[in-house]
Motif scaffolding. Structure first.
Motif, short mmCIF file in Angstrom:
data_model
loop_
_atom_site.label_atom_id
_atom_site.label_comp_id
_atom_site.label_asym_id
_atom_site.label_seq_id
_atom_site.Cartn_x
_atom_site.Cartn_y
_atom_site.Cartn_z
N THR A 1 -1.04 35.90 20.91
CA THR A 1 -1.56 36.92 19.99
C THR A 1 -0.59 37.03 18.82
O THR A 1 0.49 37.61 18.94
CB THR A 1 -1.69 38.30 20.70
OG1 THR A 1 -2.54 38.15 21.83
CG2 THR A 1 -2.25 39.34 19.75
N PRO A 2 -0.97 36.46 17.67
CA PRO A 2 -0.05 36.47 16.53
C PRO A 2 0.05 37.84 15.86
O PRO A 2 -0.85 38.68 15.98
CB PRO A 2 -0.67 35.44 15.58
CG PRO A 2 -2.13 35.47 15.90
CD PRO A 2 -2.23 35.78 17.38
N ILE A 3 1.13 38.03 15.16
CA ILE A 3 1.30 39.17 14.26
C ILE A 3 1.23 38.58 12.86
O ILE A 3 1.95 37.62 12.55
CB ILE A 3 2.65 39.88 14.48
CG1 ILE A 3 2.77 40.38 15.92
CG2 ILE A 3 2.82 41.03 13.50
CD1 ILE A 3 4.11 40.99 16.26
N SER A 4 0.37 39.13 12.03
CA SER A 4 0.19 38.54 10.70
C SER A 4 1.43 38.76 9.83
O SER A 4 2.21 39.70 10.04
CB SER A 4 -1.03 39.15 10.00
OG SER A 4 -0.76 40.48 9.59
N ARG A 5 1.60 37.90 8.87
CA ARG A 5 2.71 38.02 7.91
C ARG A 5 2.63 39.38 7.20
O ARG A 5 3.65 40.02 6.97
CB ARG A 5 2.61 36.87 6.90
CG ARG A 5 3.78 36.75 6.00
CD ARG A 5 4.95 36.22 6.77
NE ARG A 5 5.94 35.67 5.87
CZ ARG A 5 6.95 34.98 6.29
NH1 ARG A 5 7.10 34.73 7.56
NH2 ARG A 5 7.86 34.55 5.46
N GLU A 6 1.42 39.81 6.88
CA GLU A 6 1.24 41.10 6.20
C GLU A 6 1.71 42.26 7.07
O GLU A 6 2.33 43.20 6.57
CB GLU A 6 -0.23 41.30 5.80
CG GLU A 6 -0.74 40.34 4.74
CD GLU A 6 -1.04 38.92 5.28
OE1 GLU A 6 -1.25 38.74 6.50
OE2 GLU A 6 -1.01 37.99 4.46
N GLU A 7 1.44 42.19 8.38
CA GLU A 7 1.89 43.24 9.28
C GLU A 7 3.42 43.25 9.38
O GLU A 7 4.04 44.32 9.38
CB GLU A 7 1.26 43.07 10.67
CG GLU A 7 -0.22 43.39 10.68
CD GLU A 7 -0.89 42.99 11.98
OE1 GLU A 7 -1.63 43.83 12.53
OE2 GLU A 7 -0.69 41.85 12.46
N LEU A 8 4.02 42.07 9.48
CA LEU A 8 5.48 41.99 9.53
C LEU A 8 6.09 42.55 8.25
O LEU A 8 7.08 43.29 8.28
CB LEU A 8 5.93 40.54 9.75
CG LEU A 8 5.60 39.94 11.12
CD1 LEU A 8 5.84 38.44 11.11
CD2 LEU A 8 6.39 40.61 12.22
N GLU A 9 5.51 42.20 7.12
CA GLU A 9 6.00 42.71 5.84
C GLU A 9 5.85 44.23 5.76
O GLU A 9 6.73 44.92 5.24
CB GLU A 9 5.28 42.03 4.68
CG GLU A 9 5.70 40.60 4.50
CD GLU A 9 4.94 39.87 3.39
OE1 GLU A 9 4.05 40.48 2.74
OE2 GLU A 9 5.23 38.67 3.18
N GLU A 10 4.77 44.76 6.30
CA GLU A 10 4.57 46.22 6.30
C GLU A 10 5.63 46.91 7.16
O GLU A 10 6.15 47.98 6.80
CB GLU A 10 3.16 46.56 6.79
CG GLU A 10 2.85 48.04 6.80
CD GLU A 10 2.89 48.70 5.43
OE1 GLU A 10 3.14 49.93 5.38
OE2 GLU A 10 2.69 48.03 4.40
N MET A 11 5.98 46.30 8.29
CA MET A 11 7.04 46.87 9.14
C MET A 11 8.35 46.94 8.36
O MET A 11 9.04 47.97 8.38
CB MET A 11 7.22 46.01 10.39
CG MET A 11 6.07 46.04 11.36
SD MET A 11 6.36 44.84 12.69
CE MET A 11 4.71 44.61 13.31
#
Length: 189
Positions: free
Chosen positions: A19-29
């Motif tokens: 289950t990947p975490i999107s680049r956008e979600e990582l950037e939001e974190m």
């Protein structure tokens, strides 16, 4: 409520690796952590996002997992993190930013929890090897913490500390992970 989010924000060590975490979600974190306090407002922390399976595979052996679980060497393939955020200190902007690292790490993990993910702060790691893998210059950066992230595959329960005072986390035969916490009355002085 913040307290409910904190209760859900546990140290997870087993994940649904596929289950990947999107680049956008990582950037939001990271963008959320960027807004937190910083020693002398130096803002010396930098972040390296690791989200490709290949880079995750190279980073994984550099990390030590769950020191209190002596018979467990970390998550098996298929249960490893699907992403990492490496918290770095830009040495041109400051040094010894441990408090900043902790504040940023907790903020990132709270953001991850709010998004339905989980993670674990890992300070026991081979820092120079991590810098080499990530092709970062040791004269420019130091590794503070590595945040292992993914969709949690384990149940973590908070339980009261037993009468013997032992706060070591443990697992039962069903691999439920228990984290003893002192009561409010035990920590107020």
């Amino acid at each position: 409520m913040l307290k409910d989010l904190v209760k859900k924000c546990r140290s997870y060590r087993r994940f649904y690796e596929d289950t990947p975490i999107s680049r956008e979600e990582l950037e939001e974190m990271v963008d959320t952590a960027r807004l937190t306090a910083s020693t002398a407002n130096s803002q010396a922390l930098k972040y390296r996002l690791v989200d490709s399976p290949e880079e995750c595979d190279r980073l994984f052996p550099c990390l030590a997992w769950a020191g209190a679980l002596k018979d467990w060497n970390g998550p098996e393939k298929g249960e490893q993190p699907s992403a990492y955020i490496v918290i770095l200190c830009d040495l041109a902007l400051g040094k010894n930013k441990q408090w900043d690292e902790g504040i940023a790490a907790q903020t990132i993990l709270l953001a991850a929890t709010e998004m339905g993910y989980g993670g674990c702060m890992i300070g026991s790691c081979r820092r120079s090897e991590i810098l080499s893998i990530l092709q970062l210059e040791p004269e420019k950066y130091s590794v503070g913490l590595v945040l292992a992230l993914g969709k949690p595959k384990e149940e973590v329960r908070i339980v009261p500390v037993k009468e013997d005072g032992n706060t070591a986390y443990y697992r039962d035969e069903n691999q439920v992970h228990y984290v003893p916490k002192r009561g409010l009355g035990d920590i107020l002085v």
